[in-house]
Design a protein around this motif. Sequence first.
Motif, short mmCIF file in Angstrom:
data_model
loop_
_atom_site.label_atom_id
_atom_site.label_comp_id
_atom_site.label_asym_id
_atom_site.label_seq_id
_atom_site.Cartn_x
_atom_site.Cartn_y
_atom_site.Cartn_z
N GLU A 63 52.10 37.55 47.32
CA GLU A 63 52.49 37.06 45.99
C GLU A 63 53.56 37.96 45.39
OE1 GLU A 63 50.39 35.34 41.98
OE2 GLU A 63 49.30 36.83 43.16
N GLU A 64 53.37 39.28 45.49
CA GLU A 64 54.36 40.22 44.98
C GLU A 64 55.64 40.17 45.81
OE1 GLU A 64 53.11 44.23 44.19
OE2 GLU A 64 51.12 43.55 43.61
N TRP A 65 55.50 40.06 47.13
CA TRP A 65 56.65 40.09 48.02
C TRP A 65 57.52 38.83 47.85
CZ3 TRP A 65 58.70 43.94 50.73
CH2 TRP A 65 59.67 43.64 51.67
N ASP A 66 56.86 37.67 47.83
CA ASP A 66 57.59 36.40 47.74
C ASP A 66 57.90 35.99 46.31
OD1 ASP A 66 57.46 36.22 50.50
OD2 ASP A 66 55.63 35.01 50.48
N GLY A 67 57.20 36.59 45.36
CA GLY A 67 57.43 36.24 43.96
C GLY A 67 56.84 34.91 43.56
N ARG A 68 55.88 34.43 44.35
CA ARG A 68 55.23 33.16 44.03
C ARG A 68 53.82 33.15 44.60
NH1 ARG A 68 55.41 30.31 48.75
NH2 ARG A 68 57.09 30.85 50.16
N THR A 69 53.01 32.28 44.05
CA THR A 69 51.65 32.11 44.54
C THR A 69 51.66 31.08 45.66
OG1 THR A 69 50.76 32.59 42.35
CG2 THR A 69 49.30 31.45 43.86
N ASP A 70 50.88 31.34 46.70
CA ASP A 70 50.70 30.36 47.76
C ASP A 70 49.21 30.18 47.98
OD1 ASP A 70 49.82 32.49 49.36
OD2 ASP A 70 51.73 32.70 50.39
N PHE A 71 48.85 29.41 48.99
CA PHE A 71 47.44 29.12 49.25
C PHE A 71 46.61 30.40 49.39
CE2 PHE A 71 43.89 28.11 52.11
CZ PHE A 71 43.29 27.11 51.38
N GLY A 72 47.13 31.38 50.15
CA GLY A 72 46.37 32.61 50.40
C GLY A 72 46.29 33.55 49.21
N THR A 73 47.19 33.38 48.24
CA THR A 73 47.16 34.27 47.07
C THR A 73 46.60 33.56 45.84
OG1 THR A 73 49.46 33.70 46.53
CG2 THR A 73 49.10 35.63 47.91
N SER A 74 46.18 32.32 46.01
CA SER A 74 45.60 31.55 44.92
C SER A 74 44.09 31.82 44.83
CB SER A 74 45.83 30.06 45.18
OG SER A 74 45.02 29.61 46.25
N PRO A 75 43.43 31.23 43.86
CA PRO A 75 41.96 31.36 43.81
C PRO A 75 41.28 30.90 45.10
CG PRO A 75 42.75 30.55 41.71
CD PRO A 75 43.94 30.56 42.64
N LEU A 76 41.86 29.93 45.80
CA LEU A 76 41.28 29.51 47.08
C LEU A 76 41.37 30.64 48.10
CD1 LEU A 76 42.58 25.84 47.36
CD2 LEU A 76 40.24 26.61 46.89
N GLY A 77 42.44 31.43 48.03
CA GLY A 77 42.57 32.60 48.91
C GLY A 77 41.49 33.63 48.61
N MET A 78 41.14 33.77 47.33
CA MET A 78 40.07 34.69 46.97
C MET A 78 38.74 34.22 47.57
SD MET A 78 38.79 36.07 43.26
CE MET A 78 37.93 34.59 42.83
N ILE A 79 38.49 32.93 47.50
CA ILE A 79 37.27 32.38 48.11
C ILE A 79 37.31 32.61 49.62
CG2 ILE A 79 36.02 30.23 48.60
CD1 ILE A 79 36.97 29.28 45.78
N GLY A 80 38.49 32.40 50.21
CA GLY A 80 38.66 32.66 51.64
C GLY A 80 38.37 34.11 52.00
N ASN A 81 38.78 35.03 51.15
CA ASN A 81 38.51 36.44 51.40
C ASN A 81 37.02 36.76 51.29
OD1 ASN A 81 40.86 37.91 52.16
ND2 ASN A 81 41.69 37.62 50.11
N VAL A 82 36.33 36.10 50.38
CA VAL A 82 34.88 36.30 50.26
C VAL A 82 34.19 35.82 51.54
CG1 VAL A 82 32.80 35.58 49.02
CG2 VAL A 82 34.84 36.25 47.75
N ILE A 83 34.59 34.65 52.03
CA ILE A 83 34.02 34.13 53.27
C ILE A 83 34.35 35.07 54.43
CG2 ILE A 83 34.15 32.23 54.94
CD1 ILE A 83 34.62 30.38 52.45
N TRP A 84 35.62 35.55 54.49
CA TRP A 84 36.03 36.51 55.53
C TRP A 84 35.13 37.74 55.49
CZ3 TRP A 84 38.73 37.33 59.79
CH2 TRP A 84 38.95 38.65 60.16
N PHE A 85 34.90 38.28 54.29
CA PHE A 85 34.08 39.48 54.15
C PHE A 85 32.71 39.27 54.77
CE2 PHE A 85 30.78 41.81 51.91
CZ PHE A 85 31.22 43.11 52.06
N VAL A 86 32.10 38.12 54.50
CA VAL A 86 30.76 37.84 55.03
C VAL A 86 30.78 37.68 56.55
CG1 VAL A 86 28.89 36.13 55.02
CG2 VAL A 86 29.96 36.82 52.86
N LEU A 87 31.79 36.98 57.07
CA LEU A 87 31.81 36.67 58.50
C LEU A 87 32.32 37.81 59.38
CD1 LEU A 87 33.12 32.99 58.38
CD2 LEU A 87 30.75 33.79 58.62
N ALA A 88 33.34 38.52 58.94
CA ALA A 88 33.96 39.51 59.82
C ALA A 88 34.43 40.78 59.12
CB ALA A 88 35.14 38.87 60.55
#
Length: 151
Positions: A63-88
């Motif tokens: 988000e900082e590098w590109d200057g925009r929000t994308d799927f991975g830097t959005s709230p869905l990305g945060m949910i994805g990171n929570v799932i990642w934390f649990v799985l791996a």
Amino acid sequence: MSLISLILNILWIITGGIWMAAGWLLAAIVMAITIIGLPWARSAVNIASYTLAPFGRTAVSREEWDGRTDFGTSPLGMIGNVIWFVLAGWWLALGHLLTAVALALTIVGIPFAWAHLKLAVISLWPIGKRIVSNEELEERARAGYRIQGSH
């Protein structure tokens, strides 16, 4: 890549970098097999590359590098990171932490231990990260951009 970064990366591979990169690739393969885990697999491959040769590169927020929000830097990305934390994420972070402790017991291994600690943090929350060379980061800084790196 500078000569010092090259030498440090070679020493890094010898002192455990190869095993942790293999762990990241294993996580990527497991995620890819599930099909649903493909977004996590992409992030895991990116971080595996960084884990194999971290010196001379750094992880920054997309988000900082590109200057925009994308799927991975959005709230869905945060949910994805929570799932990642649990799985791996937790077991990769634990691997980096244990390797860091072992390396920190030697004076020569302290810089490598520090790099493993930084990777342990990234292990917990990898989605939304971009791996860039330190030269790219410095170029952006000269151009007036402020990017928070993980180095």
